[in-house]
Design a protein around this motif. Structure first.
Motif, PDB file in Angstrom:
ATOM      1  N   ILE A 166      17.296   4.330 -39.014  1.00 37.18           N
ATOM      2  CA  ILE A 166      16.415   3.173 -38.850  1.00 37.18           C
ATOM      3  C   ILE A 166      15.371   3.259 -39.950  1.00 37.18           C
ATOM      4  N   THR A 167      15.339   2.263 -40.824  1.00 32.35           N
ATOM      5  CA  THR A 167      14.467   2.310 -42.001  1.00 32.35           C
ATOM      6  C   THR A 167      13.034   1.902 -41.666  1.00 32.35           C
ATOM      7  N   THR A 168      12.825   0.688 -41.221  1.00 29.29           N
ATOM      8  CA  THR A 168      11.499   0.197 -40.851  1.00 29.29           C
ATOM      9  C   THR A 168      11.629  -0.693 -39.622  1.00 29.29           C
ATOM     10  N   ILE A 169      10.512  -0.963 -38.971  1.00 29.63           N
ATOM     11  CA  ILE A 169      10.499  -1.847 -37.811  1.00 29.63           C
ATOM     12  C   ILE A 169       9.394  -2.883 -37.980  1.00 29.63           C
ATOM     13  N   GLY A 170       9.740  -4.134 -37.792  1.00 28.77           N
ATOM     14  CA  GLY A 170       8.762  -5.217 -37.837  1.00 28.77           C
ATOM     15  C   GLY A 170       9.240  -6.365 -36.965  1.00 28.77           C
ATOM     16  N   LEU A 171       8.381  -7.341 -36.783  1.00 23.68           N
ATOM     17  CA  LEU A 171       8.733  -8.507 -35.980  1.00 23.68           C
ATOM     18  C   LEU A 171       9.566  -9.468 -36.825  1.00 23.68           C
ATOM     19  N   ASP A 172      10.845  -9.535 -36.535  1.00 23.84           N
ATOM     20  CA  ASP A 172      11.739 -10.445 -37.238  1.00 23.84           C
ATOM     21  C   ASP A 172      12.899 -10.761 -36.298  1.00 23.84           C
ATOM     22  N   HIS A 173      13.496 -11.931 -36.461  1.00 27.02           N
ATOM     23  CA  HIS A 173      14.594 -12.359 -35.589  1.00 27.02           C
ATOM     24  C   HIS A 173      14.190 -12.259 -34.112  1.00 27.02           C
ATOM     25  N   THR A 174      12.958 -12.697 -33.809  1.00 22.35           N
ATOM     26  CA  THR A 174      12.446 -12.551 -32.449  1.00 22.35           C
ATOM     27  C   THR A 174      13.228 -13.375 -31.431  1.00 22.35           C
ATOM     28  N   ASP A 175      13.871 -14.455 -31.865  1.00 15.91           N
ATOM     29  CA  ASP A 175      14.678 -15.252 -30.940  1.00 15.91           C
ATOM     30  C   ASP A 175      15.838 -14.448 -30.373  1.00 15.91           C
ATOM     31  N   TRP A 176      16.288 -13.457 -31.143  1.00 14.59           N
ATOM     32  CA  TRP A 176      17.446 -12.662 -30.741  1.00 14.59           C
ATOM     33  C   TRP A 176      17.081 -11.287 -30.219  1.00 14.59           C
ATOM     34  N   HIS A 313      10.806 -11.747 -47.485  1.00 15.16           N
ATOM     35  CA  HIS A 313      10.866 -12.923 -46.631  1.00 15.16           C
ATOM     36  C   HIS A 313      10.203 -12.708 -45.271  1.00 15.16           C
ATOM     37  N   ASN A 314       9.513 -11.582 -45.101  1.00 14.54           N
ATOM     38  CA  ASN A 314       8.771 -11.327 -43.878  1.00 14.54           C
ATOM     39  C   ASN A 314       7.537 -10.506 -44.227  1.00 14.54           C
ATOM     40  N   PRO A 315       6.603 -10.326 -43.281  1.00 10.30           N
ATOM     41  CA  PRO A 315       5.337  -9.662 -43.626  1.00 10.30           C
ATOM     42  C   PRO A 315       5.496  -8.266 -44.206  1.00 10.30           C
ATOM     43  N   GLN A 316       6.401  -7.459 -43.662  1.00 11.56           N
ATOM     44  CA  GLN A 316       6.566  -6.097 -44.195  1.00 11.56           C
ATOM     45  C   GLN A 316       6.987  -6.101 -45.651  1.00 11.56           C
ATOM     46  N   SER A 317       7.998  -6.884 -45.966  1.00 12.80           N
ATOM     47  CA  SER A 317       8.467  -6.917 -47.350  1.00 12.80           C
ATOM     48  C   SER A 317       7.437  -7.570 -48.262  1.00 12.80           C
ATOM     49  N   ALA A 318       6.668  -8.521 -47.731  1.00  8.12           N
ATOM     50  CA  ALA A 318       5.624  -9.165 -48.535  1.00  8.12           C
ATOM     51  C   ALA A 318       4.486  -8.198 -48.832  1.00  8.12           C
ATOM     52  N   GLU A 319       4.184  -7.320 -47.893  1.00  8.81           N
ATOM     53  CA  GLU A 319       3.145  -6.314 -48.140  1.00  8.81           C
ATOM     54  C   GLU A 319       3.556  -5.392 -49.277  1.00  8.81           C
ATOM     55  N   TYR A 320       4.811  -4.973 -49.277  1.00 10.68           N
ATOM     56  CA  TYR A 320       5.276  -4.104 -50.351  1.00 10.68           C
ATOM     57  C   TYR A 320       5.284  -4.849 -51.679  1.00 10.68           C
ATOM     58  N   LEU A 321       5.701  -6.112 -51.658  1.00  6.00           N
ATOM     59  CA  LEU A 321       5.681  -6.913 -52.875  1.00  6.00           C
ATOM     60  C   LEU A 321       4.263  -7.033 -53.412  1.00  6.00           C
TER      61      LEU A 321
END
Length: 433
Positions: A166-176, A313-321
């Motif tokens: 498991i690499t990282t955990i964030g809020l994504d695909h919350t519908d699923w 395309h989500n907050p975690q990846s945007a923070e790294y960017l």
């Protein structure tokens, strides 16, 4: 749903992909019964390769690429299944670092189609089975499977992995997956197996991950407990791993080069291989890390002005960017963003991560069914930043506007989705770098 009562056959990969998009009513249908039944029929559940499952909100692709690079440098044969693709479907399956020709995919699709009977499969499920078909055919030493969505109910989870990540955990695909971090952690921890290495690369991981691993008696290996990494200079970092045996010994690499991916993911990849009792040659490790590149991750397209693309395309990846862009600012003028996103992403939180590093914004709609209109991005930015914001009718116009307004010392970054990156790359492919 299109009802198919007999096996279909097509001569081109495009025809096959069009067919796969039609044969199931939903793009996503979580659950293992259908895909596992088909895999059993195709004899794909007992492949004699070492299998590594890679789950996480971000970092799956870069971790898989790092694992692949290190294994190839040490002389192993490697198959990788990843998604989504940027340009062509062929990107989803690599063997020994290379994409396969269309006829290989056509053959695998035909093999799955002939065996599935009336079992319905989604596009992703069909592709995952076809990848396993190809890896079995080519008898690779290692199979690296990037989980599509979640973990517990993802099609890749039909296999019995030798190690799970498991690499990282964030809020994504919350519908699923659920709308809280503990539920998402539980879903991703479903890739763990009893008595097998379960590498937790996620910093401050949800308790649900550790609890699940302990409940099933997985061999939990946690970052900052069992392995660690830290910067030693602007160009180097060091790594330490406590062996999971009675020796209390450690494996250390004291001067590794900075990779073109997050160090966290590189450290997780190294740990995964050490957990499988592989001996890593330090020089080969250095060479594989230093040459590591991942398409669509801070990928340069033009030099003057500098034009990069990133699939954030989500907050975690945007923070790294944001951290990457901030490091580059000293050598550049202003930073101009070209952005288009999918409507089911956390657009506002993603853009918020970059407000302090972007000097000008150019927003566009994304021309796919799940694409969001530029007005939502424009409205949020207008309320939250005083920087210049412009709207365009499409990404082509956004690219042209960015190039017209930028001077040679400026940096343009295109981001927001795999679709965004693909379209920008297509627009700029004929320009001189």
């Amino acid at each position: 749903m299109t009802e198919i009562n007999q096996s279909q056959s097509f001569n081109t990969l495009d025809d096959w992909l069009s067919y796969l998009e039609r044969i199931h009513p939903n793009e996503i249908e979580l659950g293992l019964s259908r895909v596992k039944h088909t895999a059993s029929t195709c004899d794909l559940l007992t492949i004699p390769s070492k299998i590594i499952l890679i789950a996480g909100t971000n970092g799956k692709g870069t971790t898989a690429r790092c694992l692949e690079s290190i294994l190839l440098a040490h002389g192993y044969t490697v198959g990788v299944f990843s998604s989504p693709h940027i340009h062509t479907y062929n990107e989803r399956v690599r063997i020994n670092g290379e994409m396969l020709p269309d006829n290989e995919h056509i053959s695998a699709f035909q093999g799955i189609e002939d065996k599935r009977g009336e079992t319905s499969l989604t596009y992703f499920e069909f592709g995952a089975l076809a990848a396993l078909w190809l890896f079995k055919k080519h008898e690779v030493d290692f199979i690296l499977l990037e989980v599509g969505l979640g973990g517990r109910l993802d099609a890749t989870n039909i296999v019995e992995p030798d190690a799970s990540v498991i690499t990282t955990i964030g809020l994504d695909h919350t519908d699923w997956l659920g709308d809280d971090i503990e539920q998402i952690g539980y879903e991703k921890a479903g890739v763990f197996r009893a008595n097998k290495p379960a590498i937790v690369g996620a910093l401050a991981a949800p308790k649900s991950i550790v609890n699940y691993g302990n409940d099933i008696n997985a061999q939990l290996i946690e970052v900052e407990r069992d392995y660690s990494f830290k910067l030693t200079s602007s160009e180097n970092w060091q790594y330490n791993y406590h062996l999971q045996d009675d020796t209390n010994a450690s494996v250390e690499f004291l001067s590794l080069p900075m990779p073109n991916i997050p160090i966290q993911n590189a450290a997780t990849a190294i740990t995964t291989l050490l957990s499988l009792n592989l001996t890593l040659n330090e020089q080969k490790l250095i060479e594989s890390i230093s040459s590591l590149t991942v398409e669509g991750r801070m990928q340069p397209l033009l030099k003057q002005p500098a034009f990069y693309v990133d699939v954030a395309h989500n907050p975690q990846s945007a923070e790294y960017l944001a951290t990457q862009l901030d490091k580059m600012r000293a050598n550049k003028g202003k930073i101009i963003a070209v952005v288009a996103m999918l409507k089911d992403k956390d657009i506002e939180s993603t853009l918020a991560c970059l407000l302090n590093v972007i000097d000008e914004w150019i927003v566009a709609p994304l021309s796919v069914p799940r694409g969001e209109k530029q007005t939502r991005l424009f409205e949020y930015l207008s309320e939250n930043t005083d920087t210049n914001i412009q709207q365009t009718a499409n990404l082509k116009e956004s690219c042209e506007l960015a190039l017209q307004t930028a001077n040679k010392n400026d940096l343009i970054i295109g981001f927001g989705s795999f679709f965004t990156v693909a379209e920008i790359m297509s627009e700029l492919e004929n320009r001189d770098i």
